[in-house]
Design an enzyme around this catalytic site. Structure first.
Site, mmCIF file in Angstrom:
data_model
loop_
_atom_site.group_PDB
_atom_site.id
_atom_site.type_symbol
_atom_site.label_atom_id
_atom_site.label_comp_id
_atom_site.label_asym_id
_atom_site.label_seq_id
_atom_site.Cartn_x
_atom_site.Cartn_y
_atom_site.Cartn_z
ATOM 1 C CB CYS A 89 -6.016 -0.840 4.767
ATOM 2 S SG CYS A 89 -4.254 -1.504 5.235
ATOM 3 C CB CYS A 119 -1.696 1.464 5.982
ATOM 4 S SG CYS A 119 -0.983 0.546 4.343
ATOM 5 C CG HIS A 151 -1.745 -0.941 0.756
ATOM 6 N ND1 HIS A 151 -3.323 -1.055 1.851
ATOM 7 C CD2 HIS A 151 -2.464 -1.933 -0.013
ATOM 8 C CE1 HIS A 151 -4.164 -1.750 1.849
ATOM 9 N NE2 HIS A 151 -3.891 -2.942 0.414
ATOM 10 C CD GLU A 208 -1.947 4.638 3.378
ATOM 11 O OE1 GLU A 208 -3.219 4.867 3.219
ATOM 12 O OE2 GLU A 208 -2.140 3.376 2.805
#
Length: 342
Positions: free
Chosen positions: A298, A301, A270, A272
């Site tokens: 999410c 993260c 992801h 981040e």
């Protein structure tokens, strides 16, 4: 335009009756660094393609046809496609309130209405010459009356357009006085132009970073900022030295799995996560920083954000499974703010 909202350019629109000084105003602002467009250029291009002369009557008729066929804002919309975010513009021949509203969506737009006594404007038009000179003052007044107002949105609606103006200048003195007044008006608008705040500034950058994402399902980016300096960026995609998602690297994305399903098969990191890892890879601390993400983090993260010491999360859109993550951020004392952009 790449996007609407704040933009670096200043757009000044000119409206007014024949002989009010629009040409002088456009030439003056062009010398000041503004790039010039006329909505009538769109009409002239159409007339040239049809083999017709650009007479006053043909310009009006063709403009009405274009508005009727493609919508009352079509001339402004076609010109707006040429705008860049790093230039200032002066736009002439605005004759419909629909054109004004379309141009206001492009950024920092101001409409200037130019006016002068009718007799003086008639003298200017006669002095100017050309194939648009009316045969008499009566014909001049008659033509003007037809342009002033109409209930048909495809036709010119000058009076309604003037009502949209941000300022009116009466051009009844010398050219030098008129130019000085134009300079003062333009300076006032430019000095008071809005700029994006820091949150919008960094979120806009995150939106650009997202364009580098190779994920087939969703393009997301994160920008880590400390002391108003970008210290790391990241976008979602497969790990280093693994085939890109859009090259077959992620089985979940390549199967176009339903949202929220088969997450255990996703090989993409992801945004981040990548931003935090990139900072660590280069030995940069993210403690006390802010992460700007185009999508709220999410749960995985979120845990990385908390453990990395990031103090604040700013996001643009909600992640579909964000409830637990948001509660965890709140419990850990990480600020969470929404910065909604288009």
């Amino acid at each position: 335009m790449p996007y609407h909202g704040y933009s670096s350019e200043m757009i000044i629109g000119l409206t007014g009756t024949n002989g009010s000084g629009k040409t002088v105003a456009a030439e003056h602002l062009t010398k000041k660094g503004f790039h010039f467009y006329s909505l009538s250029d769109v009409i002239r291009e159409e007339l040239a393609a049809r083999g017709l002369r650009a007479t006053r009557e043909n310009l009006i008729a063709e403009g009405n046809r274009l508005r009727s066929e493609f919508g009352p804002a079509i001339l402004a919309q076609r010109i707006a496609r040429k705008f860049r975010l790093d230039q200032n513009y002066v736009i002439d021949s605005i004759r419909s309130p629909h054109e004004v509203r379309a141009l206001r969506e492009c950024g920092e737009f101001h409409l200037l209405h130019l006016d002068a006594p009718r007799e003086l404007r008639y003298e200017r038009v006669v002095r100017r010459g050309g194939d648009r000179v009316p045969a008499s003052f009566g014909e001049f007044a008659e033509h003007e009356g037809r342009e002033l107002e109409s209930r048909d949105p495809s036709r010119q609606q000058l009076r309604a357009t003037w009502e949209e103006a941000d300022e009116t200048l009466v051009n009844s003195g010398s050219i030098e006085q008129f130019r000085q007044s134009l300079t003062e008006v333009a300076k006032g608008w430019m000095m008071g132009a809005a700029r994006p705040g820091w949150d919008e500034y960094f979120m806009r950058i995150a939106q650009i970073v997202a364009l580098r994402s190779n994920c087939m399902k969703r393009k997301v980016a994160a920008v880590v900022v400390k002391d108003r300096r970008i210290i790391s960026t990241g976008y979602n995609g497969t790990p280093r030295r693994v085939a890109n998602c859009n090259e077959g690297g992620c089985p979940r994305c390549n199967s176009l799995a339903d949202s929220g399903t088969l997450l255990s098969e996703c090989l993409c990191s992801h945004a981040e996560e990548n931003a935090i890892v990139q900072a660590a890879y280069h030995g940069i601390s993210v403690k006390g920083s802010t992460v700007y993400s185009t999508c709220s983090p999410c749960l995985i993260c979120t845990k990385m954000i908390i453990n990395a010491g990031i103090a604040r999360v700013v996001y643009n859109l909600d992640y579909p499974l964000h409830g637990t993550a948001n509660k965890l951020l709140a419990e850990a004392g990480v600020a969470l703010d929404l910065q909604r952009l288009r």
